[in-house]
Design a protein around this motif. Sequence first.
Motif, mmCIF file in Angstrom:
data_model
loop_
_atom_site.group_PDB
_atom_site.id
_atom_site.type_symbol
_atom_site.label_atom_id
_atom_site.label_comp_id
_atom_site.label_asym_id
_atom_site.label_seq_id
_atom_site.Cartn_x
_atom_site.Cartn_y
_atom_site.Cartn_z
ATOM 1 N N LEU A 9 0.797 -1.231 0.000
ATOM 2 C CA LEU A 9 0.000 0.000 0.000
ATOM 3 C C LEU A 9 0.831 1.283 0.000
ATOM 4 O O LEU A 9 0.300 2.349 -0.251
ATOM 5 C CB LEU A 9 -0.933 0.016 1.215
ATOM 6 C CG LEU A 9 -2.034 -1.037 1.223
ATOM 7 C CD1 LEU A 9 -2.760 -1.018 2.562
ATOM 8 C CD2 LEU A 9 -3.007 -0.824 0.079
ATOM 9 N N ARG A 10 2.116 1.181 0.284
ATOM 10 C CA ARG A 10 2.940 2.386 0.409
ATOM 11 C C ARG A 10 2.850 3.249 -0.849
ATOM 12 O O ARG A 10 2.983 2.776 -1.961
ATOM 13 C CB ARG A 10 4.392 2.024 0.689
ATOM 14 C CG ARG A 10 5.215 3.271 0.955
ATOM 15 C CD ARG A 10 6.459 3.085 1.743
ATOM 16 N NE ARG A 10 6.419 2.259 2.919
ATOM 17 C CZ ARG A 10 6.060 2.692 4.147
ATOM 18 N NH1 ARG A 10 5.658 3.918 4.308
ATOM 19 N NH2 ARG A 10 6.106 1.879 5.170
ATOM 20 N N ASP A 11 2.574 4.541 -0.632
ATOM 21 C CA ASP A 11 2.479 5.560 -1.682
ATOM 22 C C ASP A 11 1.305 5.363 -2.635
ATOM 23 O O ASP A 11 1.275 5.968 -3.702
ATOM 24 C CB ASP A 11 3.791 5.667 -2.474
ATOM 25 C CG ASP A 11 4.948 6.116 -1.593
ATOM 26 O OD1 ASP A 11 4.715 6.974 -0.714
ATOM 27 O OD2 ASP A 11 6.061 5.623 -1.767
ATOM 28 N N LYS A 12 0.352 4.514 -2.303
ATOM 29 C CA LYS A 12 -0.840 4.346 -3.125
ATOM 30 C C LYS A 12 -2.023 4.980 -2.418
ATOM 31 O O LYS A 12 -2.067 5.050 -1.192
ATOM 32 C CB LYS A 12 -1.143 2.856 -3.349
ATOM 33 C CG LYS A 12 -0.088 2.156 -4.180
ATOM 34 C CD LYS A 12 -0.460 0.712 -4.399
ATOM 35 C CE LYS A 12 0.628 0.028 -5.228
ATOM 36 N NZ LYS A 12 0.325 -1.362 -5.468
ATOM 37 N N VAL A 13 -2.997 5.432 -3.196
ATOM 38 C CA VAL A 13 -4.243 5.938 -2.630
ATOM 39 C C VAL A 13 -5.136 4.737 -2.339
ATOM 40 O O VAL A 13 -5.320 3.872 -3.186
ATOM 41 C CB VAL A 13 -4.943 6.916 -3.597
ATOM 42 C CG1 VAL A 13 -6.293 7.349 -3.053
ATOM 43 C CG2 VAL A 13 -4.055 8.137 -3.857
ATOM 44 N N PHE A 14 -5.666 4.676 -1.117
ATOM 45 C CA PHE A 14 -6.540 3.577 -0.725
ATOM 46 C C PHE A 14 -7.529 4.067 0.319
ATOM 47 O O PHE A 14 -7.377 5.156 0.882
ATOM 48 C CB PHE A 14 -5.737 2.383 -0.191
ATOM 49 C CG PHE A 14 -4.989 2.666 1.086
ATOM 50 C CD1 PHE A 14 -5.550 2.352 2.316
ATOM 51 C CD2 PHE A 14 -3.738 3.241 1.056
ATOM 52 C CE1 PHE A 14 -4.880 2.619 3.490
ATOM 53 C CE2 PHE A 14 -3.048 3.506 2.220
ATOM 54 C CZ PHE A 14 -3.618 3.194 3.443
ATOM 55 N N LYS A 27 -3.109 8.119 1.852
ATOM 56 C CA LYS A 27 -1.873 7.439 1.466
ATOM 57 C C LYS A 27 -1.145 6.988 2.715
ATOM 58 O O LYS A 27 -1.094 7.707 3.712
ATOM 59 C CB LYS A 27 -0.950 8.387 0.693
ATOM 60 C CG LYS A 27 -1.313 8.590 -0.736
ATOM 61 C CD LYS A 27 -0.225 9.394 -1.446
ATOM 62 C CE LYS A 27 -0.567 9.592 -2.904
ATOM 63 N NZ LYS A 27 0.458 10.389 -3.581
ATOM 64 N N GLU A 58 -8.038 -0.529 -2.603
ATOM 65 C CA GLU A 58 -7.049 0.196 -3.397
ATOM 66 C C GLU A 58 -7.728 0.970 -4.515
ATOM 67 O O GLU A 58 -8.732 0.536 -5.078
ATOM 68 C CB GLU A 58 -6.034 -0.787 -3.987
ATOM 69 C CG GLU A 58 -4.870 -0.077 -4.621
ATOM 70 C CD GLU A 58 -3.861 -1.033 -5.210
ATOM 71 O OE1 GLU A 58 -3.076 -0.569 -6.037
ATOM 72 O OE2 GLU A 58 -3.878 -2.226 -4.868
ATOM 73 N N ASN A 59 -7.152 2.097 -4.855
ATOM 74 C CA ASN A 59 -7.669 2.987 -5.889
ATOM 75 C C ASN A 59 -7.144 2.554 -7.259
ATOM 76 O O ASN A 59 -6.379 3.252 -7.901
ATOM 77 C CB ASN A 59 -7.233 4.428 -5.569
ATOM 78 C CG ASN A 59 -7.887 5.436 -6.463
ATOM 79 O OD1 ASN A 59 -8.963 5.222 -6.986
ATOM 80 N ND2 ASN A 59 -7.236 6.568 -6.627
ATOM 81 N N THR A 60 -7.572 1.388 -7.747
ATOM 82 C CA THR A 60 -7.014 0.832 -8.983
ATOM 83 C C THR A 60 -7.441 1.591 -10.235
ATOM 84 O O THR A 60 -6.718 1.592 -11.228
ATOM 85 C CB THR A 60 -7.403 -0.646 -9.146
ATOM 86 O OG1 THR A 60 -8.820 -0.764 -9.135
ATOM 87 C CG2 THR A 60 -6.796 -1.488 -8.040
ATOM 88 N N GLY A 62 -8.358 4.906 -10.239
ATOM 89 C CA GLY A 62 -8.182 6.342 -10.066
ATOM 90 C C GLY A 62 -9.465 7.089 -9.743
ATOM 91 O O GLY A 62 -9.571 8.279 -10.009
#
Length: 147
Positions: A9-14, A27, A58-60, A62
């Motif tokens: 998850l690091r550095d991803k929008v979730f 994040k 997870e924001n797959t 966008g």
Amino acid sequence: MSKDVTKFLRDKVFQVDRGGPESRIGKLLHSGDDYIAVLTEDDGVVYYNTHHIKSFTENTKGQMEFDVEAPKDFKYKKAENFKELLESLKYLWVKINRGGPEAVEGVLCDVKKDFVYVVSKDELVRIALFPIKNVSYGAKIEKAKSK
């Protein structure tokens, strides 16, 4: 919580949890033994006790709106575990739990083995450690300006 999940998850929008007053989009900034630090738009950094997290989305595609970037010198609290994190917030204005009847705002004045003590308005509130789902304190980031 598995370190593999937090690495992914690091550095991803979730989104933490699927809904309700504790759910936030953000994040991942940091993960400790039993908590994660999530940068959010409205609440700054929210520290989640991982024992209470039910899901991550997870924001797959966008579709989750998130318009915040932390500056390189942005500082926030880090600790090995959730109790040590709470101890680092002593004498700061905190918000414990995001909503619902158990939300409390005030100055965190003490952390004991099983309880934290918060001065809220004219009351001293004793809160058991285990049911604390999340906590935040005054550090926030301004939203990025549109280009």
